[in-house]
Design a protein around this motif. Structure first.
Motif, PDB file in Angstrom:
ATOM      1  N   ASN A 186       0.831  -1.217   0.000  1.00 28.65           N
ATOM      2  CA  ASN A 186       0.000   0.000   0.000  1.00 28.65           C
ATOM      3  C   ASN A 186       0.858   1.257   0.000  1.00 28.65           C
ATOM      4  O   ASN A 186       0.511   2.263  -0.632  1.00 28.65           O
ATOM      5  N   SER A 187       1.986   1.200   0.705  1.00 25.15           N
ATOM      6  CA  SER A 187       2.869   2.357   0.758  1.00 25.15           C
ATOM      7  C   SER A 187       3.523   2.606  -0.598  1.00 25.15           C
ATOM      8  O   SER A 187       3.640   3.750  -1.043  1.00 25.15           O
ATOM      9  N   LYS A 200       2.227   1.796  -3.442  1.00 27.15           N
ATOM     10  CA  LYS A 200       1.151   2.310  -4.298  1.00 27.15           C
ATOM     11  C   LYS A 200       0.931   3.803  -4.059  1.00 27.15           C
ATOM     12  O   LYS A 200       0.706   4.573  -5.008  1.00 27.15           O
ATOM     13  N   SER A 201       1.003   4.216  -2.795  1.00 31.94           N
ATOM     14  CA  SER A 201       0.854   5.633  -2.477  1.00 31.94           C
ATOM     15  C   SER A 201       2.024   6.436  -3.050  1.00 31.94           C
ATOM     16  O   SER A 201       1.839   7.559  -3.549  1.00 31.94           O
TER      17      SER A 201
END
Length: 213
Positions: free
Chosen positions: A175-176, A178-179
């Protein structure tokens, strides 16, 4: 060149606040000498003078900002974090204070020879991301905020992707990344020709792909 640009950036950021307090600076010789040393790029000497000014100027956010800025450029990141924290307590809308506190936290969270635990690094990197996000909330047009937040997201993804027992978290790392890619894409949309951003995008995608190995 980067240091010179940083000093000129500081001059611009301080701007009217410094001139508005000119009379106070003339009265407080330590502030005046600290400001001169800062403008000359002598950040360690600026710290010496500005620290002496704090007993009288401890509630002055502009003097505290100069001190935090000098700490940062002297490599004293813990004190920079603490001092910029005082600045935002006094001036919650100071975008630059959030920006530099975020940078200082990111540096501390990624230092190679640090004795900090993985959990301590995690706290610093998450706090860095929050600082950049707050700065973006206050000034969504400043592209350097997205670029620095992307780096913090990348560093957090790398940290959580380490195979450390009871710490590794593939979902959090993914997720990080992707951010990180999302912030970089925003920059590319605005500046399609930026090779540095394209290169960072490729690295982030490689890091994310390696999570599956």
């Amino acid at each position: 060149m980067k240091l010179i640009a940083s000093v000129f950036s500081f001059v611009f950021l301080l701007g009217s606040a410094a001139s508005a307090q000119q009379s106070q600076e003339i009265k407080n010789s330590n502030v005046k000498q600290g400001q001169k040393a800062l403008m000359d790029g002598d950040f360690k000497q600026a710290v010496v003078h500005l620290e002496k000014a704090i007993p009288a100027e401890g509630s002055n956010p502009d003097v505290l900002y100069m001190l935090g800025y000098s700490y940062y450029h002297s490599g004293n990141y813990p004190k920079a974090i603490s001092t910029f924290g005082q600045v935002v307590n006094l001036k919650p809308n100071n975008v630059s204070a959030y920006y530099y506190r975020g940078k200082a936290r990111n540096v501390l969270g990624t230092q190679m020879n640090s004795t900090l635990s993985a959990t301590e690094r995690e706290k610093l990197l998450l706090a860095s991301i929050r600082d950049y996000s707050k700065a973006i909330e206050l000034n969504a047009e400043d592209q350097k905020l997205y670029q620095n937040r992307a780096i913090a997201y990348r560093d957090y993804g790398i940290l959580k992707g380490q195979k450390i027992p009871k710490f590794y978290d593939k979902a959090a790392a993914s997720n990080s990344f992707k951010s990180c890619i999302g912030d970089l894409q925003r920059l590319l949309d605005a500046n399609p020709g930026r090779k540095d951003i394209t290169d960072e995008m490729k690295k982030a995608k490689v890091y994310m792909a390696n999570l599956d190995r």
